[in-house]
Design an enzyme around this catalytic site. Structure first.
Site, PDB file in Angstrom:
ATOM      1  N   HIS A 272       0.842  -1.202   0.000  1.00 18.73           N
ATOM      2  CA  HIS A 272       0.000   0.000   0.000  1.00 18.73           C
ATOM      3  C   HIS A 272       0.879   1.256   0.000  1.00 18.73           C
ATOM      4  O   HIS A 272       0.725   2.138  -0.857  1.00 18.73           O
ATOM      5  CB  HIS A 272      -0.910  -0.024   1.232  1.00 18.73           C
ATOM      6  CG  HIS A 272      -1.828   1.154   1.341  1.00 18.73           C
ATOM      7  ND1 HIS A 272      -3.152   1.097   0.996  1.00 18.73           N
ATOM      8  CD2 HIS A 272      -1.606   2.431   1.754  1.00 18.73           C
ATOM      9  CE1 HIS A 272      -3.711   2.291   1.176  1.00 18.73           C
ATOM     10  NE2 HIS A 272      -2.793   3.121   1.659  1.00 18.73           N
ATOM     11  N   GLU A 273       1.794   1.322   0.953  1.00 16.39           N
ATOM     12  CA  GLU A 273       2.646   2.517   1.048  1.00 16.39           C
ATOM     13  C   GLU A 273       3.552   2.628  -0.177  1.00 16.39           C
ATOM     14  O   GLU A 273       3.910   3.727  -0.601  1.00 16.39           O
ATOM     15  CB  GLU A 273       3.462   2.507   2.344  1.00 16.39           C
ATOM     16  CG  GLU A 273       2.618   2.510   3.627  1.00 16.39           C
ATOM     17  CD  GLU A 273       1.527   3.584   3.667  1.00 16.39           C
ATOM     18  OE1 GLU A 273       1.705   4.641   3.025  1.00 16.39           O
ATOM     19  OE2 GLU A 273       0.486   3.344   4.322  1.00 16.39           O
ATOM     20  N   HIS A 276       1.779   4.555  -2.811  1.00 15.94           N
ATOM     21  CA  HIS A 276       1.938   5.996  -2.559  1.00 15.94           C
ATOM     22  C   HIS A 276       3.350   6.442  -2.963  1.00 15.94           C
ATOM     23  O   HIS A 276       3.542   7.499  -3.549  1.00 15.94           O
ATOM     24  CB  HIS A 276       1.724   6.308  -1.073  1.00 15.94           C
ATOM     25  CG  HIS A 276       0.298   6.232  -0.619  1.00 15.94           C
ATOM     26  ND1 HIS A 276      -0.710   6.946  -1.216  1.00 15.94           N
ATOM     27  CD2 HIS A 276      -0.296   5.545   0.411  1.00 15.94           C
ATOM     28  CE1 HIS A 276      -1.862   6.698  -0.585  1.00 15.94           C
ATOM     29  NE2 HIS A 276      -1.641   5.851   0.398  1.00 15.94           N
ATOM     30  N   GLU A 304      -4.750   7.673  -3.147  1.00 16.19           N
ATOM     31  CA  GLU A 304      -5.202   6.396  -2.594  1.00 16.19           C
ATOM     32  C   GLU A 304      -5.442   5.364  -3.707  1.00 16.19           C
ATOM     33  O   GLU A 304      -5.285   4.174  -3.493  1.00 16.19           O
ATOM     34  CB  GLU A 304      -6.473   6.637  -1.772  1.00 16.19           C
ATOM     35  CG  GLU A 304      -6.799   5.548  -0.767  1.00 16.19           C
ATOM     36  CD  GLU A 304      -5.778   5.367   0.360  1.00 16.19           C
ATOM     37  OE1 GLU A 304      -4.834   6.187   0.484  1.00 16.19           O
ATOM     38  OE2 GLU A 304      -5.918   4.385   1.100  1.00 16.19           O
TER      39      GLU A 304
HETATM   40 ZN    ZN Z   1      -3.134   5.211   1.815  1.00 20.29          ZN
END
Ligand code: ZN
Length: 510
Positions: A272-273, A276, A304
């Site tokens: 997830h990170e 980003h 997101e």
């Molecule tokens: Zn996030």
């Protein structure tokens, strides 16, 4: 007006913005350090440092000089021509400047004080499951938040809530979001009912075998390096609440967390990170764009979408685990050697209604967000009073997720957001999922052999697609324009529903 003079205004504006960009980098570094390596004893001094930088940044961003430069650029027709980079840059700087200067100082101070008081009260109230002690403080924050929205002003044809939403998802409206969320909610509830009645829950016990955190970290680094995260321009460190911070040119910091008996949580957070982080690394921060909106993320929803795409669309897929499972087995020293690909993929795609948003699975997560969206919109509109919050929460929770909420601590008091006056923030989580799924369908059309590539650990074409269609544009286009340009369609609930059905049903043997 000679062209040279006008371009000087623009150059001055860009230089002014760069100063803010550098201040932002310093603020991000100081905050990253606080969340990772700072000893507890440094907290008081760090709070002073952070508030000093925040004040200097606010002064720069609201200065009369900044306002003058923006106005001078706006008066230059050549610079502001439709479709130009310079025009987009000035337009977005105007937006930021107006947001930063529209709130009276007294209101900003009152909000800051109420936020920090309410956060403390919330901590105790949640621990003691005592909503009554929380309600007056929350009511105060909500009143101030409504006042803030009024200062921003209701967009034409919109509602007060839109003014708050605009801080996080520029241009989005509550009505548009409702139009996408409503069918999504109905069909998700139907999907859950269907698998509950007719499906066989996958085995998940092997996902909780003990794996030393050092080995989990090594696995996370291998996966993110394969995704294309450039470790000569970034790092992966450990924290309590994972986040990613794009400091500035050539420096992007990811953080994650580890539990010895929950490696899917760690790898999920890391992917997830990394999503980003890849976005931050792909923004055009080199040259003179750094500090300007051209090197900034479009919106929280689009940011997101990048994290959710790598975490969910990629990270829960059969193709990804075809490559990653052998890598995990090798890294984890035999602990999961008996786990086969089928079991792994099914285990990663469970769908089980539960009470806590941050612990929920990919599908039910969106129902948690919809619940909050409906409630905060009603609170801001004045259609719901804070005292009636628990009753309405529990009733809607039952409708959406089919469960009886056992306590307010596990119900309407579970998140910190409302204590901070963060209203309009929750929908961006589901907007991220919706954008991610819509991008994903287009990506699979345009890269038809994507599955074969991922099964070999080759993610280059996927990253290239994101770079070309999303990352390189910064804030040049709005989120909805970006979506239309990349996918040819406006945002719809259908791709996310198709995606979730295609993952969850097979996991339940349907
Ligand atoms: Zn996030």
């Amino acid at each position: 007006m000679p062209a040279a003079a006008t371009s000087t205004h623009y150059q001055e504006l860009v230089a002014h913005a760069r100063r803010s960009g550098n201040l932002g980098s310093i603020a991000a570094l100081v905050s990253w350090d606080q969340e990772t390596y700072m000893p507890a004893g440094g907290a008081a001094a760090r709070a002073e440092q952070s508030s000093l930088i925040a004040r200097i940044m606010h002064e720069a961003n609201t200065s009369a000089k900044r306002g003058e430069l923006i106005a001078q650029c706006e008066a230059d027709a050549e610079l502001m021509k439709a479709g130009t980079e310079t025009g987009a840059c000035v337009r977005e700087m105007r937006r930021d400047y107006d947001l930063a200067t529209k709130l009276p100082g007294d209101l900003v101070a009152a909000l800051a004080q109420a936020q920090s008081e309410t956060q403390e009260i919330w901590k105790h109230a949640r621990a003691n499951n005592d909503f009554k002690s929380f309600a007056p403080a929350l009511d105060k924050v909500m009143k101030l938040t409504r006042e803030k929205a009024s200062c921003y002003g209701v967009p034409a044809g919109g509602e007060l809530y839109d003014a708050l939403l605009n801080e996080y998802e520029p241009g989005a409206t509550a009505a548009e979001i409702e139009a996408v969320f409503t069918p999504l909610g109905q069909r998700l509830s139907a999907l859950i009912a269907d698998i509950t009645a007719n499906g066989t829950p996958p085995k998940v016990d092997f996902l909780h075998r003990e794996i030393p955190t050092g080995l989990q970290h090594a696995f996370g680094q291998k996966v993110t390096a394969a995704f294309g995260f450039d470790y000569t321009k970034g790092r992966l460190d450990t924290t309590t609440h994972p986040f990613c911070s794009g400091f500035g040119p050539g420096d992007t910091r990811m953080t994650t967390r580890y539990a010895i008996d929950n490696f899917p949580d760690a790898i999920g957070s890391t992917m997830h990170e990394c999503g980003h982080g890849l976005y931050e690394q792909g923004l055009p921060k080199d040259g003179d764009k750094f500090g300007t909106p051209l090197a900034d993320a479009v919106s929280l929803g689009i940011h997101e979408s990048q994290s959710r795409m790598w975490e969910n669309m990629v990270g829960r897929s059969r193709a990804f685990w075809t490559w990653a499972l052998p890598v995990a087995k090798e890294t984890f020293n035999g602990v999961i050697d008996d786990v086969d690909l089928d079991a792994m993929v099914r285990g990663m795609n469970t769908c089980t209604p539960s009470f806590i948003r941050v612990e929920s699975d990919e599908a039910t997560y969106n129902l948690h967000v919809m619940l909050r969206f409906g409630i905060e919109r009603a609170l801001i509109a004045g259609d719901l009073s804070v005292n009636d919050l628990p009753g309405v929460w529990n009733e809607r929770f039952k409708q959406l997720l089919g469960l009886d909420v056992p306590s307010d601590a596990k119900g309407c008091m579970q998140d910190v957001h409302w204590s901070f006056g963060l209203v309009g923030y929750f929908p961006t989580y589901t907007l991220g999922n919706l954008y991610a799924a819509q991008f994903w369908e287009t990506i699979n059309e345009q890269i038809p052999d994507l599955d074969e590539r991922m099964a070999r650990g080759d993610f280059a074409a996927l990253l290239e697609w994101c770079r070309t269609n999303i990352h390189q544009h910064g804030r040049r286009y709005s989120a909805s324009e970006l979506c239309e340009r990349a996918t040819g369609k406006s945002l719809s609930a259908d791709p996310l529903l198709r995606h979730l059905e295609s993952r969850v049903k097979p996991a339940y043997g349907m």
